[in-house]
Every structure is written in C-alpha cells, then in structure tokens.
Design a protein around this motif. Structure first.
Motif, PDB file in Angstrom:
ATOM      1  N   ALA A   2       4.671   3.329  -0.126  1.00  0.00           N
ATOM      2  CA  ALA A   2       3.331   3.806  -0.444  1.00  0.00           C
ATOM      3  C   ALA A   2       2.477   3.895   0.805  1.00  0.00           C
ATOM      4  O   ALA A   2       2.740   3.256   1.818  1.00  0.00           O
ATOM      5  N   ASP A   3       1.439   4.699   0.731  1.00  0.00           N
ATOM      6  CA  ASP A   3       0.484   4.790   1.831  1.00  0.00           C
ATOM      7  C   ASP A   3      -0.110   3.416   2.113  1.00  0.00           C
ATOM      8  O   ASP A   3      -0.349   2.615   1.205  1.00  0.00           O
ATOM      9  N   SER A   4      -0.356   3.119   3.380  1.00  0.00           N
ATOM     10  CA  SER A   4      -0.778   1.782   3.774  1.00  0.00           C
ATOM     11  C   SER A   4      -2.140   1.409   3.221  1.00  0.00           C
ATOM     12  O   SER A   4      -2.520   0.248   3.254  1.00  0.00           O
ATOM     13  N   LYS A   5      -2.890   2.361   2.717  1.00  0.00           N
ATOM     14  CA  LYS A   5      -4.214   2.043   2.186  1.00  0.00           C
ATOM     15  C   LYS A   5      -4.196   1.809   0.686  1.00  0.00           C
ATOM     16  O   LYS A   5      -5.220   1.503   0.087  1.00  0.00           O
ATOM     17  N   GLN A   6      -3.040   1.963   0.052  1.00  0.00           N
ATOM     18  CA  GLN A   6      -2.962   1.702  -1.370  1.00  0.00           C
ATOM     19  C   GLN A   6      -2.790   0.214  -1.637  1.00  0.00           C
ATOM     20  O   GLN A   6      -2.530  -0.568  -0.736  1.00  0.00           O
ATOM     21  N   ARG A  40       4.290  -6.200   6.932  1.00  0.00           N
ATOM     22  CA  ARG A  40       2.966  -5.580   7.006  1.00  0.00           C
ATOM     23  C   ARG A  40       2.034  -6.470   7.822  1.00  0.00           C
ATOM     24  O   ARG A  40       2.073  -7.682   7.730  1.00  0.00           O
ATOM     25  N   ASP A  41       1.177  -5.852   8.605  1.00  0.00           N
ATOM     26  CA  ASP A  41       0.318  -6.623   9.504  1.00  0.00           C
ATOM     27  C   ASP A  41      -1.033  -5.924   9.649  1.00  0.00           C
ATOM     28  O   ASP A  41      -1.159  -4.943  10.368  1.00  0.00           O
ATOM     29  N   HIS A  42      -2.027  -6.417   8.918  1.00  0.00           N
ATOM     30  CA  HIS A  42      -3.420  -5.962   9.060  1.00  0.00           C
ATOM     31  C   HIS A  42      -3.574  -4.461   8.838  1.00  0.00           C
ATOM     32  O   HIS A  42      -4.346  -3.806   9.543  1.00  0.00           O
ATOM     33  N   ALA A  65       0.138 -12.029   2.180  1.00  0.00           N
ATOM     34  CA  ALA A  65      -0.819 -11.041   1.678  1.00  0.00           C
ATOM     35  C   ALA A  65      -2.078 -11.006   2.530  1.00  0.00           C
ATOM     36  O   ALA A  65      -2.567  -9.931   2.894  1.00  0.00           O
ATOM     37  N   LEU A  66      -2.615 -12.173   2.844  1.00  0.00           N
ATOM     38  CA  LEU A  66      -3.840 -12.221   3.648  1.00  0.00           C
ATOM     39  C   LEU A  66      -3.599 -11.655   5.042  1.00  0.00           C
ATOM     40  O   LEU A  66      -4.458 -10.956   5.597  1.00  0.00           O
ATOM     41  N   LYS A  67      -2.435 -11.913   5.596  1.00  0.00           N
ATOM     42  CA  LYS A  67      -2.106 -11.388   6.923  1.00  0.00           C
ATOM     43  C   LYS A  67      -1.961  -9.871   6.895  1.00  0.00           C
ATOM     44  O   LYS A  67      -2.229  -9.188   7.894  1.00  0.00           O
ATOM     45  N   ALA A  68      -1.544  -9.331   5.747  1.00  0.00           N
ATOM     46  CA  ALA A  68      -1.326  -7.884   5.642  1.00  0.00           C
ATOM     47  C   ALA A  68      -2.622  -7.098   5.492  1.00  0.00           C
ATOM     48  O   ALA A  68      -2.626  -5.879   5.667  1.00  0.00           O
TER      49      ALA A  68
END
Length: 303
Positions: A2-6, A40-42, A65-68
């Motif tokens: 998925a797109d990273s903003k979803q 995933r990273d930020h 999740a928080l790190k992503a």
C-alpha cells in the motif's frame, strides 16, 4: 504494498470495531504476503492496530508502529480489555506519549499523535525481536507458538515417528522442531515447511539448515502445497484468534490427504478432546492410533 500514507493494521480488528481500521493495508505476520512493519521507518501518516495479547509481543509491535509513524502521525490501537487492553494506556504512556482512550465493546481503544520524542522504543523492539532461546538452543520470537518451549504434542509425536523417506512436508511447522526430528533420516529427499506465521518461518530458516528443506509462508488451508508427497507430519493448530476452532485442524487433515500420493502417510498429533477421528477416516484409507498419553492422541493415516 500500500501507499506509505495509508493506514496499516497489525492483525484483524473484531467486526464491531472494523470501522476503526477501514480500508487499511496489512502488516500482520499472520497475513501471508503482507509487508513487514519492521521495515517501515517514519513514513506513515496514520496507523491502526489490533494489539496482540502477549505483553512482550505487544510492546514490541507498539514500538514498531510508533517508529513507523512520521512526526505528527496518528496511531489508533485497540485490545480486548482482558487481553492487554487494561494495560494499553500505561504501555503507551511509557513511550512518552499523551494518550486519549475510551472503552468500546469490551475493548480499550487508544489514540496518540507523534508530537514529542519517543522513549524506550529501541528497548521494546530488542526485547521482542527474534533471538536464540537458551533453553532450546534455537531461534524463536515472542508471539510465535510455544516460542520458548517444545510443545508437548510435538514432543509426543517425535517419540513415535518412524524413520521417514521420500518427499515430505511439515504443515504448521512453527520454528522447525518437527522438521529437525525428520531430517536426520538420510532417506528423506525433501521437506517443505509451511506456516502462516512469517516470524516462525524466518526462525525455522535459521533452525533447519539443510539443503533438502524449503520454506513456505502460507496458510495451509489455501496454499498451493506440494503434491504426491510420501509423508506429512503435523501438530495442527486448533485456535484461531485466541478462540478454539476445531475446523482448523480438520482443514489441515483434509489438505494433508490431498497432498499425499496414494499410500502416502500422515502423522498427526491432537489433543485428546479434539474430534479428528471422523475426518481422518473420511480422508484416509487406513487410520491407526499409534500413541495415546498425557492428553494427546497420535495417529498414522495412510492415503
């Protein structure tokens, strides 16, 4: 991917809370083919998650999740009150966050915004990461089935396994305990290890170092399994999402029968209370009880 903003979901929310994670991408290690949240990273703007029940595993995935999430990112997380939800607010606050929370349908739903530096993220990720478990001398990870022990049903099946030969499969392989008992036979030519849990498969790849072994991250119920096999070994799961699901083990038995050649053998372990005899007899020509002790029934079934 998925797109990273979803949004992303680690696990499946209960139906009554599905709108919290509507149209979300999947990051669950129990969703074959899903992206890895660990990578995933930020870069995520929003993320929704059904938190797992195990304390170490839950803190690990919360930290991932928080790190992503990007600065300003929004995180919505829920858990059943009796399976970690009661501790969810405190666990998020321990990462240095302000938490908005509310009870909903026997769950605790929390929301945070990444508007300040995070605390303790690396420590939580290290605590829940794959590692060698000293008691086993094998790679495992919190959240994997029986992550720090050999399941008694698996141990019972190993005790009665004969010397196997030919092409085989280990359905629901976990971290590779059964496979390690099978592969010392020089007569085995190949062994396919299959599990729905990506973490288990990755650990099995460390634990089963043998050119005859190959690994498949897949749901046994729907996977394209090898055909015309000579043997299958399995300790089928009978829980799905924490609830007992007897149909799950029965589905494993049917898939095993469909993957074996005529005359091929399946070796199956089951808790004594599970009703597997009928599906075994319907799927196989011969069914033999080869062990019955300590609450487990052990079967050899011939196609």
């Amino acid at each position: 991917m998925a797109d990273s903003k979803q949004q992303g979901v680690y696990g499946e929310p209960p139906a009554e809370l599905a709108e919290v994670a509507k149209d979300a991408a999947q990051f669950s290690p129990l969703m074959p083919g899903a992206a890895k949240l660990e990578e995933r990273d930020h870069d995520l703007a929003t993320l929704a998650m059904l938190a797992p029940p195990g304390t170490i595993e839950r803190r690990y995935v919360l930290a991932l999740a928080l790190k992503a999430l990007a600065p300003g990112g929004r995180f919505t997380v829920m858990a059943p009150v009796k399976k970690g939800g009661a501790r969810l607010v405190a666990e998020l606050e321990a990462f240095g966050l302000a938490v908005a929370s509310a009870p909903r349908r026997h769950h605790r739903v929390c929301e945070v915004v990444i508007d300040r530096p995070l605390e303790g993220i690396d420590e939580a990720i290290a605590d829940g990461a794959p590692r060698i478990v000293p008691e086993l001398g094998l790679w495992s990870q919190p959240g994997v089935f029986a992550f720090d022990r050999i399941d008694p049903g698996t141990a019972a099946l190993i005790e009665v396994l004969p010397l196997l030969e030919g092409r085989g499969a280990d359905l629901g392989c976990g971290i590779g305990i059964l496979a390690r008992a099978v592969l010392p036979s020089p007569l085995v030519t190949s062994l396919t290890l299959v599990d729905i849990d990506r973490r288990a498969v990755e650990c099995a790849e460390h634990n089963v170092v043998d050119a005859r072994a190959n690994f498949l991250w897949a749901d046994v119920r729907t996977a394209a399994l090898p055909e015309a096999l000579d043997f299958i070994v399995m300790n089928p799961p009978f829980h799905d999402g924490g609830a007992e699901d007897r149909a799950l083990g029965q589905a494993f038995i049917r898939r095993a029968a469909g993957s074996l050649r005529r005359g091929g053998r399946a070796f199956v372990t089951a808790n004594r209370h599970l009703p597997y005899e009928d599906v075994l007899k319907a799927s196989f020509k011969v069914v033999r009880l080869i062990g019955d002790a300590d609450g487990y029934k052990l079967f050899e079934a011939i196609r």
